[in-house]
Enzyme design. Structure first.
Site, mmCIF file in Angstrom:
data_model
loop_
_atom_site.group_PDB
_atom_site.id
_atom_site.type_symbol
_atom_site.label_atom_id
_atom_site.label_comp_id
_atom_site.label_asym_id
_atom_site.label_seq_id
_atom_site.Cartn_x
_atom_site.Cartn_y
_atom_site.Cartn_z
ATOM 1 N N PHE A 135 5.351 112.772 57.869
ATOM 2 C CA PHE A 135 4.116 111.925 57.615
ATOM 3 C C PHE A 135 3.765 111.106 58.958
ATOM 4 C CE2 PHE A 135 1.587 107.966 56.371
ATOM 5 C CZ PHE A 135 0.771 108.968 55.579
ATOM 6 N N ASP A 221 8.090 108.927 65.938
ATOM 7 C CA ASP A 221 7.403 108.100 65.236
ATOM 8 C C ASP A 221 8.200 107.053 64.357
ATOM 9 O OD1 ASP A 221 5.810 106.896 63.132
ATOM 10 O OD2 ASP A 221 4.872 108.691 62.510
ATOM 11 N N LYS A 250 3.694 99.061 61.356
ATOM 12 C CA LYS A 250 4.193 98.190 60.133
ATOM 13 C C LYS A 250 4.672 96.869 60.498
ATOM 14 C CE LYS A 250 4.236 101.904 56.978
ATOM 15 N NZ LYS A 250 3.961 103.514 57.000
HETATM 16 C C1 LIG Z 1 2.788 104.450 57.339
HETATM 17 C C2 LIG Z 1 3.371 105.325 58.284
HETATM 18 C C3 LIG Z 1 2.068 105.881 59.484
HETATM 19 C C4 LIG Z 1 0.808 105.506 59.216
HETATM 20 O O1 LIG Z 1 0.576 104.211 59.444
HETATM 21 P P1 LIG Z 1 -0.775 103.344 59.051
HETATM 22 O O2 LIG Z 1 -0.589 102.077 59.771
HETATM 23 O O3 LIG Z 1 -0.941 103.196 57.791
HETATM 24 O O4 LIG Z 1 -1.787 103.884 59.941
HETATM 25 C C5 LIG Z 1 2.628 106.793 60.362
HETATM 26 N N1 LIG Z 1 3.859 107.238 60.483
HETATM 27 C C6 LIG Z 1 4.660 106.796 59.535
HETATM 28 C C7 LIG Z 1 6.110 107.361 59.615
HETATM 29 C C8 LIG Z 1 4.373 105.852 58.579
HETATM 30 O O5 LIG Z 1 5.507 105.461 57.665
#
Ligand SMILES: *Cc1c(COP(=O)(O)O)cnc(C)c1O
Length: 387
Positions: A135, A221, A250
């Site tokens: 994701f 990521d 986050k």
């Molecule tokens: C939450 C998340 C995203 C997206 O982040 P947003 O701030 O909602 O755009 C991307 N990569 C990972 C691994 C995530 O957990």
């Protein structure tokens, strides 16, 4: 109209909200409009890493807001530069770009990989390999990077330039990078939204090795796993690999929107003036908060995250009604025998808020959650899973 009715009337219905109206929080506790108190093990999806209304963080943000809340990137401001320096010192990576969310950070990483591929290997080397069940966010390119068809289906055609490989199959990954002209491999070390599935040491090291042998960038990521969540500053640090690009969001902001892209030696010079930008990126108030976050993620603090995570996992591992527990540090997935949604509803009734990830109950508690709350929450989770 009640707030719930107004929400239905005026807010676009993209979220299946829990039937809870939050009004106030303090540390790991949050209260709803009816005065019920919850232990929050979701922390705004891993954002409020010091819990609600953390005084030190809020003071840092407020002090900056009273000076300059926002200036454009046309000018130098102190917090953004200090944050970039702090992140470089903490990671050994060279430079930072700031934006406002995880998806945006990944967009920047993707643009960087494409530019690097074109300049370094040739214009046709634009593909980025991502993992099935990963994701990476909701914008069109981040969506294309997300190897899950269910997120794609209403939004075709996808942004081209992404190819997918199964996690834990290094041969398949190598086949994909051989068959396509690629610029980068991009992965989460723990597939968060995909169900809190940690990648093995062996696979992450193999991916780094494949990237090296095929002259590709390694992009990690760390949007969910970063900022101390797994007991290291960034989760790649568990694996002994050196990414070329790290994306972060986050928890890094401690409660305000931030995204950061960190560039290593091979990528620090790729983005040049005019090639990327963000109006709000590097916002002084947000960066002042993030600087407070980074400063508090000391080795001792991170060791405590590991201790708390190990405690929670050991409490839940052999509990009745629990099929498996996965994760690392304070990023934990519980596969219950009952449907995860039913477990979440029962947890709410017992005063515990948690999250879902696929068929799992996902826990992302504040990293400074007191031991007493952790013990109390573990007891409630065990009771609810055993039902
Ligand atoms: C939450 C998340 C995203 C997206 O982040 P947003 O701030 O909602 O755009 C991307 N990569 C990972 C691994 C995530 O957990």
């Amino acid at each position: 109209m009640t707030i719930e009715e107004k929400d239905k009337t005026y807010v676009a219905p993209t979220y299946a909200r829990f039937p809870v109206r939050l009004v106030r929080g303090e540390g790991a506790h949050v209260w709803d409009a009816d005065g019920n108190r919850y232990i929050d093990l979701g922390s705004g999806i891993g954002v409020n890493i010091f819990g609600y209304a953390d005084g030190e963080w809020a003071d840092a943000v407020y002090a900056q807001m009273k000076k300059i809340a926002h200036a454009s990137n046309l000018y130098y401001t102190d917090p953004c530069v200090q944050l970039a320096e702090a992140l470089a010192v903490r990671t050994g990576l060279k430079k930072a770009f700031f934006c406002n969310s995880g998806a945006e950070a990944n967009e920047c990483a993707i643009k960087t990989a494409r530019k690097w591929g074109a300049e370094h290997k040739g214009a046709e080397y634009y593909n980025i390999v991502t993992l099935v069940n990963g994701f990476h966010g909701r914008t069109l390119a981040a969506l294309a990077a997300t190897g899950q068809a269910e997120y794609h289906k209403d939004f075709l055609p996808l942004t081209p330039g992404f190819v997918y490989a199964e996690a834990e199959d290094a041969d398949a990954l190598e086949r994909v990078v051989t068959e396509h002209k690629c610029a980068a491999i991009m992965l989460e070390t723990i597939q968060g939204e995909g169900g809190v599935i940690p990648l093995s040491d062996k696979f992450v090291r193999a991916a780094a090795d494949i990237a090296k042998r095929h002259d590709l960038l390694l992009i990690v990521d760390e949007v969910q796993t970063g900022a101390g969540r797994t007991g290291k500053f960034y989760s790649y640090m568990h694996y002994g690999v050196q990414p070329d690009i790290v994306t972060s969001a986050k928890g890094l902001g401690g409660g305000l929107p931030i995204g950061a892209v960190l560039f290593g030696g091979r990528t620090e010079g790729v983005l040049t003036p005019g090639t990327h930008g963000s109006t709000f990126g590097g916002n002084p108030a947000v960066c002042a908060g993030a600087l407070n976050v980074v400063g508090r993620l000391t080795d001792a603090f991170l060791a405590d995250v590991t201790r708390k995570g190990d405690f929670l996992m050991s409490e839940l591992e052999d509990a009745a009604g629990v099929k498996s527990v996965t994760g690392r540090g304070l990023m934990i997935g519980i596969l219950p025998e009952r449907p995860a949604g039913d477990v979440l509803a029962d947890l709410r009734r017992e005063g515990v808020l948690a999250l879902k990830a696929k068929d799992k109950v996902r826990l992302l508690p504040p990293l400074n959650i007191p031991d007493g709350d952790l013990v109390a929450a573990a007891e409630i989770i065990k009771k609810v899973c055993a039902k």
